[in-house]
Design a protein around this motif. Structure first.
Motif, PDB file in Angstrom:
ATOM      1  N   THR A 137       0.836  -1.199   0.000  1.00 23.76           N
ATOM      2  CA  THR A 137       0.000   0.000   0.000  1.00 23.76           C
ATOM      3  C   THR A 137       0.871   1.248   0.000  1.00 23.76           C
ATOM      4  O   THR A 137       1.990   1.229   0.499  1.00 23.76           O
ATOM      5  CB  THR A 137      -0.894   0.080   1.253  1.00 23.76           C
ATOM      6  OG1 THR A 137      -0.062   0.318   2.393  1.00 23.76           O
ATOM      7  CG2 THR A 137      -1.706  -1.175   1.452  1.00 23.76           C
ATOM      8  N   ASP A 139      -0.021   4.561   1.578  1.00 22.78           N
ATOM      9  CA  ASP A 139      -0.970   5.315   2.385  1.00 22.78           C
ATOM     10  C   ASP A 139      -0.516   6.772   2.410  1.00 22.78           C
ATOM     11  O   ASP A 139       0.338   7.155   3.219  1.00 22.78           O
ATOM     12  CB  ASP A 139      -1.026   4.715   3.789  1.00 22.78           C
ATOM     13  CG  ASP A 139      -2.011   5.416   4.706  1.00 22.78           C
ATOM     14  OD1 ASP A 139      -2.532   6.493   4.342  1.00 22.78           O
ATOM     15  OD2 ASP A 139      -2.249   4.886   5.808  1.00 22.78           O
ATOM     16  N   GLU A 141      -2.148   9.437   3.246  1.00 20.62           N
ATOM     17  CA  GLU A 141      -2.600  10.199   4.403  1.00 20.62           C
ATOM     18  C   GLU A 141      -1.554  10.177   5.517  1.00 20.62           C
ATOM     19  O   GLU A 141      -1.285  11.191   6.156  1.00 20.62           O
ATOM     20  CB  GLU A 141      -3.930   9.643   4.921  1.00 20.62           C
ATOM     21  CG  GLU A 141      -4.487  10.418   6.101  1.00 20.62           C
ATOM     22  CD  GLU A 141      -5.835   9.889   6.556  1.00 20.62           C
ATOM     23  OE1 GLU A 141      -6.777  10.691   6.580  1.00 20.62           O
ATOM     24  OE2 GLU A 141      -5.934   8.682   6.879  1.00 20.62           O
ATOM     25  N   TYR A 168      -6.665  -3.558   2.468  1.00 17.18           N
ATOM     26  CA  TYR A 168      -6.635  -2.192   1.930  1.00 17.18           C
ATOM     27  C   TYR A 168      -7.768  -1.311   2.450  1.00 17.18           C
ATOM     28  O   TYR A 168      -7.882  -0.153   2.049  1.00 17.18           O
ATOM     29  CB  TYR A 168      -6.715  -2.243   0.400  1.00 17.18           C
ATOM     30  CG  TYR A 168      -5.518  -2.897  -0.227  1.00 17.18           C
ATOM     31  CD1 TYR A 168      -4.339  -2.201  -0.439  1.00 17.18           C
ATOM     32  CD2 TYR A 168      -5.551  -4.240  -0.618  1.00 17.18           C
ATOM     33  CE1 TYR A 168      -3.237  -2.802  -1.012  1.00 17.18           C
ATOM     34  CE2 TYR A 168      -4.452  -4.843  -1.193  1.00 17.18           C
ATOM     35  CZ  TYR A 168      -3.298  -4.122  -1.384  1.00 17.18           C
ATOM     36  OH  TYR A 168      -2.200  -4.718  -1.953  1.00 17.18           O
ATOM     37  N   GLU A 169      -8.576  -1.832   3.353  1.00 12.13           N
ATOM     38  CA  GLU A 169      -9.814  -1.183   3.767  1.00 12.13           C
ATOM     39  C   GLU A 169      -9.691   0.300   4.129  1.00 12.13           C
ATOM     40  O   GLU A 169     -10.458   1.120   3.672  1.00 12.13           O
ATOM     41  CB  GLU A 169     -10.433  -1.956   4.928  1.00 12.13           C
ATOM     42  CG  GLU A 169     -11.863  -1.615   5.149  1.00 12.13           C
ATOM     43  CD  GLU A 169     -12.527  -2.604   6.085  1.00 12.13           C
ATOM     44  OE1 GLU A 169     -13.691  -2.918   5.838  1.00 12.13           O
ATOM     45  OE2 GLU A 169     -11.863  -3.052   7.045  1.00 12.13           O
ATOM     46  N   ASN A 170      -8.751   0.678   4.955  1.00  8.91           N
ATOM     47  CA  ASN A 170      -8.677   2.075   5.418  1.00  8.91           C
ATOM     48  C   ASN A 170      -7.495   2.837   4.837  1.00  8.91           C
ATOM     49  O   ASN A 170      -7.062   3.830   5.421  1.00  8.91           O
ATOM     50  CB  ASN A 170      -8.626   2.105   6.946  1.00  8.91           C
ATOM     51  CG  ASN A 170      -9.908   1.588   7.548  1.00  8.91           C
ATOM     52  OD1 ASN A 170     -10.995   1.998   7.144  1.00  8.91           O
ATOM     53  ND2 ASN A 170      -9.798   0.664   8.487  1.00  8.91           N
ATOM     54  N   LYS A 172      -5.701   5.330   2.335  1.00 11.10           N
ATOM     55  CA  LYS A 172      -6.055   6.491   1.522  1.00 11.10           C
ATOM     56  C   LYS A 172      -4.987   6.717   0.456  1.00 11.10           C
ATOM     57  O   LYS A 172      -3.823   6.952   0.784  1.00 11.10           O
ATOM     58  CB  LYS A 172      -6.162   7.740   2.399  1.00 11.10           C
ATOM     59  CG  LYS A 172      -7.234   7.649   3.458  1.00 11.10           C
ATOM     60  CD  LYS A 172      -8.413   8.470   3.072  1.00 11.10           C
ATOM     61  CE  LYS A 172      -9.499   8.645   4.072  1.00 11.10           C
ATOM     62  NZ  LYS A 172      -9.830   7.688   5.011  1.00 11.10           N
ATOM     63  N   PRO A 176      -8.098  10.238  -2.661  1.00  9.03           N
ATOM     64  CA  PRO A 176      -8.998   9.309  -1.957  1.00  9.03           C
ATOM     65  C   PRO A 176     -10.348   9.115  -2.635  1.00  9.03           C
ATOM     66  O   PRO A 176     -10.942   8.048  -2.510  1.00  9.03           O
ATOM     67  CB  PRO A 176      -9.173   9.927  -0.563  1.00  9.03           C
ATOM     68  CG  PRO A 176      -8.071  10.893  -0.404  1.00  9.03           C
ATOM     69  CD  PRO A 176      -7.661  11.328  -1.791  1.00  9.03           C
ATOM     70  N   SER A 179     -10.406   6.047  -4.671  1.00  8.25           N
ATOM     71  CA  SER A 179     -10.153   4.757  -3.997  1.00  8.25           C
ATOM     72  C   SER A 179     -11.421   3.940  -3.918  1.00  8.25           C
ATOM     73  O   SER A 179     -12.489   4.429  -3.796  1.00  8.25           O
ATOM     74  CB  SER A 179      -9.624   4.974  -2.587  1.00  8.25           C
ATOM     75  OG  SER A 179      -8.403   5.673  -2.622  1.00  8.25           O
TER      76      SER A 179
END
Length: 179
Positions: A137, A139, A141, A168-170, A172, A176, A179
């Motif tokens: 990932t 991320d 954020e 990968y649920e949360n 960003k 976003p 996503s």
């Protein structure tokens, strides 16, 4: 190059890396999501270089034309013609089977646009080549790159995809809303 990549990624750009690419496996498929920006590619290349692990990639034909073709090939890329109905999965499985060491990075979305459902080629490549899937990932954020432990597919595709989506649920992406 590893030191330069680490300096750029960690010091200049401020990213952190959780875990590293698995060293105990010589072959695997890396899926990176969400893919929402052109910026994903240079960050991923820096992460790969920082770890010292060569992860190859495929890209649309047009990226490999003109003055940048040599650049993308030099980074480990191979062009694919997405307009033709060819059996790309079998071709990539053959590449895995012909090499002693090979890692392939793919975006399961297949595009930077918002998608409702991932493409399944990565899954069938891993099954056909009998190699695990490593999830990665970016991320944006939190500026964290996460790398999972290798996951071997089961005979239950639905269960496997639930596992992938949960990882990968949360997360960003750079954009976003895509996503």
């Amino acid at each position: 190059m590893k030191g330069i990549a680490r300096f750029i990624l960690y010091t200049i750009l401020g990213w952190k890396m959780e875990n590293d690419f698995p060293k105990e496996h010589k072959k695997y498929v890396v899926i990176a999501a969400p893919h929402t920006s052109w910026q994903d590619f240079p960050i991923a290349i820096l992460a790969r270089m920082s770890s010292g692990t060569m992860v190859n990639f495929i890209g649309k034909n047009s990226l490999f034309k003109g003055p940048f073709g040599f650049f993308f090939r030099g980074l480990g890329g191979t062009p694919v013609d997405r307009t033709k109905n060819n059996n790309l999965v079998d071709a990539i499985v053959d590449i895995f089977n012909s090499k002693e060491e090979f890692k392939l990075g793919l975006s399961p979305e297949g595009t930077r646009k918002k998608v409702e459902k991932w493409k399944t080629g990565f899954y069938y490549i891993a099954k056909g080549a009998n190699v695990p899937i490593v999830m990665a990932t970016l991320d944006f954020e939190n500026k964290i790159i996460k790398i999972s432990k290798p996951y071997f597919t089961t005979d239950d595709k639905e269960k496997d995809f639930k596992f992938f989506y949960a990882y990968y649920e949360n997360i960003k992406g750079k954009n976003p809303h895509l996503s």
